[in-house]
Design an enzyme around this catalytic site. Sequence first.
Site, PDB file in Angstrom:
ATOM      1  N   GLN A  78      22.538  30.739 -16.339  1.00  0.00           N
ATOM      2  CA  GLN A  78      22.989  31.704 -15.262  1.00  0.00           C
ATOM      3  C   GLN A  78      23.586  33.118 -16.246  1.00  0.00           C
ATOM      4  O   GLN A  78      24.734  32.980 -16.349  1.00  0.00           O
ATOM      5  CB  GLN A  78      23.785  31.248 -14.381  1.00  0.00           C
ATOM      6  CG  GLN A  78      24.065  32.433 -13.320  1.00  0.00           C
ATOM      7  CD  GLN A  78      24.986  31.789 -12.273  1.00  0.00           C
ATOM      8  OE1 GLN A  78      25.260  30.686 -11.890  1.00  0.00           O
ATOM      9  NE2 GLN A  78      25.203  32.651 -11.125  1.00  0.00           N
ATOM     10  N   PHE A  79      22.800  33.864 -16.652  1.00  0.00           N
ATOM     11  CA  PHE A  79      23.225  34.962 -17.209  1.00  0.00           C
ATOM     12  C   PHE A  79      24.242  36.115 -16.389  1.00  0.00           C
ATOM     13  O   PHE A  79      25.036  36.782 -17.286  1.00  0.00           O
ATOM     14  CB  PHE A  79      22.181  35.971 -17.965  1.00  0.00           C
ATOM     15  CG  PHE A  79      21.443  36.893 -16.964  1.00  0.00           C
ATOM     16  CD1 PHE A  79      21.980  38.164 -16.863  1.00  0.00           C
ATOM     17  CD2 PHE A  79      20.372  36.471 -15.979  1.00  0.00           C
ATOM     18  CE1 PHE A  79      21.380  39.213 -15.762  1.00  0.00           C
ATOM     19  CE2 PHE A  79      20.063  37.309 -15.033  1.00  0.00           C
ATOM     20  CZ  PHE A  79      20.341  38.694 -14.866  1.00  0.00           C
ATOM     21  N   THR A  80      24.212  35.878 -15.079  1.00  0.00           N
ATOM     22  CA  THR A  80      24.899  36.728 -14.241  1.00  0.00           C
ATOM     23  C   THR A  80      26.442  36.447 -14.539  1.00  0.00           C
ATOM     24  O   THR A  80      27.392  37.259 -14.127  1.00  0.00           O
ATOM     25  CB  THR A  80      24.664  36.612 -12.904  1.00  0.00           C
ATOM     26  OG1 THR A  80      24.824  35.408 -12.477  1.00  0.00           O
ATOM     27  CG2 THR A  80      23.130  37.492 -12.686  1.00  0.00           C
TER      28      THR A  80
END
Length: 150
Positions: A78-80
């Site tokens: 989850q790059f966010t």
Amino acid sequence: MISLLQRVRQARVEVDGEVAGAIGAGLLVLVCAERGDTEAEAHKLLAKILKLRIFSDDAGKMNKSVQDTAGGLLLVSQFTLAADTSGGNRPSFTQAAAPDEGRRLYDYLVAQARAAHPQVATGQFAADMQVHLVNDGPVTIPLRVAPAAG
């Protein structure tokens, strides 16, 4: 590396309506590699995830780790998690590792987790995923491992 751990009774990740990974009781771990992260940060993060005492013992105290309870691990990229919201209302993700490097470090973390823990499931890197979970407690813990200085 940044992660968000959620103690769960069960969790699963779906991609295009198909289950990509699922666990019963254990930890759902959302993971983001940041610029400058290496395998060393992945090792530190995994060691902390596996040993963090956030499961209840017989007295109801948080004294057991996911290893102690033989719980599952569901690792989801989850790059966010690297979002920077300080500059306005639209988050910036410039601190997230580039996609190729993020995938490499995520895959490395997954491989190391599978070597160290008997039950590891995953999402699908860079996919549009739907994450379903029953948070137990709720217990949700942010965890960040920064690169060593100098």
